[in-house]
Design a protein around this motif. Structure first.
Motif, PDB file in Angstrom:
ATOM      1  N   ARG A   5       8.536   0.823  -2.211  1.00  0.00           N
ATOM      2  CA  ARG A   5       7.537   2.009  -1.745  1.00  0.00           C
ATOM      3  C   ARG A   5       8.519   3.271  -1.963  1.00  0.00           C
ATOM      4  NH1 ARG A   5       6.956  -1.325   3.174  1.00  0.00           N
ATOM      5  NH2 ARG A   5       4.778  -2.281   3.307  1.00  0.00           N
ATOM      6  N   ARG A   9       7.061   6.046  -4.528  1.00  0.00           N
ATOM      7  CA  ARG A   9       6.585   7.210  -4.073  1.00  0.00           C
ATOM      8  C   ARG A   9       7.154   8.524  -4.762  1.00  0.00           C
ATOM      9  NH1 ARG A   9       3.563   8.770   0.302  1.00  0.00           N
ATOM     10  NH2 ARG A   9       2.437   7.035  -0.757  1.00  0.00           N
ATOM     11  N   LYS A  40       1.484   8.031  12.663  1.00  0.00           N
ATOM     12  CA  LYS A  40       0.084   7.759  12.106  1.00  0.00           C
ATOM     13  C   LYS A  40      -0.525   8.831  11.454  1.00  0.00           C
ATOM     14  CE  LYS A  40      -0.954   3.429  14.537  1.00  0.00           C
ATOM     15  NZ  LYS A  40      -1.937   2.746  15.051  1.00  0.00           N
ATOM     16  N   PRO A  43       1.175  11.076   7.310  1.00  0.00           N
ATOM     17  CA  PRO A  43       0.788  10.828   5.623  1.00  0.00           C
ATOM     18  C   PRO A  43      -0.376  12.065   5.747  1.00  0.00           C
ATOM     19  CG  PRO A  43       1.136   8.903   6.669  1.00  0.00           C
ATOM     20  CD  PRO A  43       1.186   9.839   7.965  1.00  0.00           C
ATOM     21  N   GLY A  44      -1.310  11.875   6.727  1.00  0.00           N
ATOM     22  CA  GLY A  44      -2.442  12.773   6.461  1.00  0.00           C
ATOM     23  C   GLY A  44      -2.389  14.012   6.580  1.00  0.00           C
ATOM     24  N   PHE A  90       2.393   0.973  12.666  1.00  0.00           N
ATOM     25  CA  PHE A  90       2.112   1.614  11.512  1.00  0.00           C
ATOM     26  C   PHE A  90       1.489   1.109  10.338  1.00  0.00           C
ATOM     27  CE2 PHE A  90       3.383   4.106   7.839  1.00  0.00           C
ATOM     28  CZ  PHE A  90       2.938   5.361   7.817  1.00  0.00           C
ATOM     29  N   ARG A  91       1.970   0.089   9.831  1.00  0.00           N
ATOM     30  CA  ARG A  91       2.030  -0.737   8.732  1.00  0.00           C
ATOM     31  C   ARG A  91       0.422  -1.471   8.960  1.00  0.00           C
ATOM     32  NH1 ARG A  91       4.087   1.616   5.289  1.00  0.00           N
ATOM     33  NH2 ARG A  91       6.375   1.372   5.254  1.00  0.00           N
ATOM     34  N   THR A  93      -2.241   0.034   9.335  1.00  0.00           N
ATOM     35  CA  THR A  93      -3.213   0.941   8.760  1.00  0.00           C
ATOM     36  C   THR A  93      -2.767   1.665   7.534  1.00  0.00           C
ATOM     37  OG1 THR A  93      -2.632   2.785  10.466  1.00  0.00           O
ATOM     38  CG2 THR A  93      -4.603   1.259  10.910  1.00  0.00           C
ATOM     39  N   ASP A  94      -1.300   1.467   7.091  1.00  0.00           N
ATOM     40  CA  ASP A  94      -0.788   2.325   6.083  1.00  0.00           C
ATOM     41  C   ASP A  94       0.327   1.434   5.447  1.00  0.00           C
ATOM     42  OD1 ASP A  94       1.120   3.975   4.493  1.00  0.00           O
ATOM     43  OD2 ASP A  94       0.274   5.717   5.598  1.00  0.00           O
ATOM     44  N   GLN A  95       0.020   0.952   4.239  1.00  0.00           N
ATOM     45  CA  GLN A  95       0.959   0.041   3.593  1.00  0.00           C
ATOM     46  C   GLN A  95       1.589   0.722   2.477  1.00  0.00           C
ATOM     47  OE1 GLN A  95       2.014  -3.307   3.803  1.00  0.00           O
ATOM     48  NE2 GLN A  95       0.944  -3.198   5.805  1.00  0.00           N
ATOM     49  N   THR A  96       1.527   1.931   2.250  1.00  0.00           N
ATOM     50  CA  THR A  96       2.044   2.728   1.300  1.00  0.00           C
ATOM     51  C   THR A  96       3.040   3.590   1.470  1.00  0.00           C
ATOM     52  OG1 THR A  96       0.347   4.434   1.007  1.00  0.00           O
ATOM     53  CG2 THR A  96      -0.209   2.392  -0.221  1.00  0.00           C
ATOM     54  N   THR A  97       2.962   4.272   2.669  1.00  0.00           N
ATOM     55  CA  THR A  97       3.910   5.425   3.011  1.00  0.00           C
ATOM     56  C   THR A  97       5.442   4.985   3.433  1.00  0.00           C
ATOM     57  OG1 THR A  97       2.102   6.941   3.922  1.00  0.00           O
ATOM     58  CG2 THR A  97       4.537   7.287   4.380  1.00  0.00           C
TER      59      THR A  97
END
Length: 279
Positions: A5, A9, A40, A43-44, A90-91, A93-97
């Motif tokens: 990842r 990124r 959480k 990233p946003g 966290f993972r 809902t978010d698998q990319t950050t």
């Protein structure tokens, strides 16, 4: 090391012609639930990579702000087990950050390095920065981490000369973290001209991205540093924003998460204004 990842990124931000924003928060500060909400939200708000500090009672490289955040977290009951639980949550809902755990070897040694690495990998940790493990101790944690696909990220400092740098870079993966000042975190501001020269020197020895941290506090500083660096790391300023939002008993308020989101949004605007040549 295979693709991770972290490598994806940094490739994405390089292709976009800008540096990555790397944000640091202390796991469990000021309490588990608020810390997870901050995690959480990052990233946003514009964070590209997240560093999570593993609270420790004797953080020798950290300045007053991060030391205090670690003590708040420990007082609220944060443990290594709960830190990995935050990563798992966290993972969901978010698998990319990318998430990088940063801290000291003592808690990992107490857990058992192999068992810790297995648990970290299962939780979704992408990288480790362990500030008190030199290259000469790679057998302790670095090589076992790499065998599990966890990037081991090394620190280079203004005193890391060309004779020492190859040893520092050996087995380093993901990115190189350049410490822009001599001393502890958050106590001085980096000199952008010197940082630019240091990044150029490090890049003569490695093709890895170079992220610069220690002392970056504002969007303007992030933009200036980001004109030379592949990533800009901000920690103490974010931790200070958390502290500034707490009540007199260091408890979270309704302003805590929004304070972090607002600052990270400003920092993200700074790094996105630091245009670089696309890869």
């Amino acid at each position: 090391m295979t693709e991770s990842r972290i490598t994806r990124r940094f490739a994405e931000t390089a292709a976009a012609g800008r540096p990555a924003l790397v944000t640091f928060v202390t796991a469990g500060d000021p309490d588990y639930d608020t810390s997870l909400a901050i995690l959480k939200a990052l990233p946003g708000a514009g964070a590209d990579v997240i560093e999570m500090g593993m609270p420790f009672s004797d953080p020798m490289a950290d300045g007053p702000a991060i030391q205090a955040s670690g003590l708040r977290a420990l007082k609220a009951g944060q443990t290594m087990v709960r830190t990995l639980a935050m990563v798992r949550a966290f993972r969901e809902t978010d698998q990319t950050t990318p998430i990088v755990l940063m801290g000291y070897y003592n808690p990992i040694y107490s857990w058992g390095p192999e068992a810790f690495l297995d648990a970290a990998k299962a939780a979704g940790v992408d990288g480790l920065i362990i500030v008190d493990l030199p290259p000469e101790a790679d057998d302790e944690l670095c090589l076992p981490a790499m065998a599990r696909g966890i990037n081991f990220i090394r620190l280079a400092t203004p005193t890391t000369d060309d004779r020492r740098l190859p040893a520092v870079l050996t087995n380093t993966s993901g990115f190189v973290y350049y410490v822009s000042i001599n001393g502890i975190t958050g106590t001085a501001s980096p000199d952008a001209v010197r940082v630019g020269g240091a990044v150029e020197r490090i890049k003569r020895h490695t093709s890895l991205p170079v992220a610069v941290g220690f002392g970056v506090k504002t969007a303007e500083q992030a933009q200036r540093i980001g004109q030379d660096a592949d990533g800009v790391v901000v920690g103490s300023a974010i931790v200070a924003a958390i502290k500034g939002s707490l009540d007199a008993e260091d408890r979270a308020t309704g302003a805590t998460v929004p304070a972090v989101e607002a600052l990270v949004g400003e920092l993200a605007a700074g790094v996105r204004a630091a245009k670089r040549s696309a890869a």
